[in-house]
Scaffold this active site. Sequence first.
Site, PDB file in Angstrom:
ATOM      1  N   CYS A 120       0.842  -1.203   0.000  1.00 57.12           N
ATOM      2  CA  CYS A 120       0.000   0.000   0.000  1.00 57.12           C
ATOM      3  C   CYS A 120       0.883   1.261   0.000  1.00 57.12           C
ATOM      4  O   CYS A 120       1.522   1.552  -0.998  1.00 57.12           O
ATOM      5  CB  CYS A 120      -0.994  -0.022   1.158  1.00 57.12           C
ATOM      6  SG  CYS A 120      -2.388   1.094   0.894  1.00 57.12           S
ATOM      7  N   HIS A 226      -3.750  -4.578   0.868  1.00 56.21           N
ATOM      8  CA  HIS A 226      -3.196  -5.018   2.153  1.00 56.21           C
ATOM      9  C   HIS A 226      -3.144  -6.546   2.201  1.00 56.21           C
ATOM     10  O   HIS A 226      -4.015  -7.198   2.775  1.00 56.21           O
ATOM     11  CB  HIS A 226      -4.002  -4.427   3.309  1.00 56.21           C
ATOM     12  CG  HIS A 226      -3.654  -2.999   3.568  1.00 56.21           C
ATOM     13  ND1 HIS A 226      -2.589  -2.633   4.354  1.00 56.21           N
ATOM     14  CD2 HIS A 226      -4.183  -1.849   3.090  1.00 56.21           C
ATOM     15  CE1 HIS A 226      -2.490  -1.310   4.376  1.00 56.21           C
ATOM     16  NE2 HIS A 226      -3.439  -0.815   3.609  1.00 56.21           N
ATOM     17  N   GLU A 228      -1.256  -8.345   3.900  1.00 56.95           N
ATOM     18  CA  GLU A 228      -1.090  -8.864   5.270  1.00 56.95           C
ATOM     19  C   GLU A 228      -2.439  -9.173   5.913  1.00 56.95           C
ATOM     20  O   GLU A 228      -2.543 -10.074   6.743  1.00 56.95           O
ATOM     21  CB  GLU A 228      -0.281  -7.866   6.119  1.00 56.95           C
ATOM     22  CG  GLU A 228      -1.049  -6.706   6.733  1.00 56.95           C
ATOM     23  CD  GLU A 228      -1.455  -5.626   5.726  1.00 56.95           C
ATOM     24  OE1 GLU A 228      -1.126  -5.758   4.534  1.00 56.95           O
ATOM     25  OE2 GLU A 228      -2.118  -4.660   6.149  1.00 56.95           O
TER      26      GLU A 228
END
Length: 258
Positions: A120, A226, A228
């Site tokens: 990001c 994102h 993660e």
Amino acid sequence: MGSVIGVTATLKEDGEAPAPGEVSRPLGEYVRADLDYVEGVYEAGGVPIVLPPVGGARSAEALVGAMDGLLLSGGSDLDPKYYGEAWLPEMGETIPERDEFEMALVGAALWRGIPIFGICRGLQVLNVALGGTLYQDIAAQLGAEASQHRQTALKWQPAHEVEVRGGSWVGEAMGEAGVKVNSYHHQAVKDLAESLVVSGTSSDGIIEAVESRDFSEQWVFGVQWHAEAMRRVGVEHRNLFAALVSAAENHAVRREAA
Ligand code: MN
């Protein structure tokens, strides 16, 4: 054993709102990294260290010497002065210490041939550090059709698809051409840095994944979503962390041989 992966952190001011009639408590400032990044690195076999955005170039140089890979996490907007533009009114919050530190960090990591994965804001920092520019606000500069990039759904839920380029590193790592991703960004790559290539786009043409062209031995890549936060719902997102750790292990081997 395990290769050491630096994970960039942010600065957050915290404080509890005072109850009626109470004196407000003094605010504290904290160095903070989302656990999702840290765990993502650890689950992939790496050893995460959190990098406080303090000290600019001096810290960046020293820290880069102690790591095998770098994960640039998401967060606040990058000051447009780093790509030679004045602020638009739609700019979001910036954290000057963080901007300065991370720009120095990317420079130092590139110099030492350390693999970099940007998420990001991290992709955006990577692009700007290499000479590219950003849209300061997608909606203001590209119009409402780009509204799909600011989701209100939960962070592990997809907001749009990304067409990943076949044969790219990101494509190889993810193992799929069409991936569903979340989307929490109001900025995006405008002019891509010369040393990067596009490895994924959304249907409206926003650049969603990039990787390096010039550093053939060095894995430098980034995604605008994102990953993660999606790693538990899709192995393809976990695989991006695995790609960083694997590249970091290869870097450590080369460094020891040198
Ligand atoms: Mn998006």
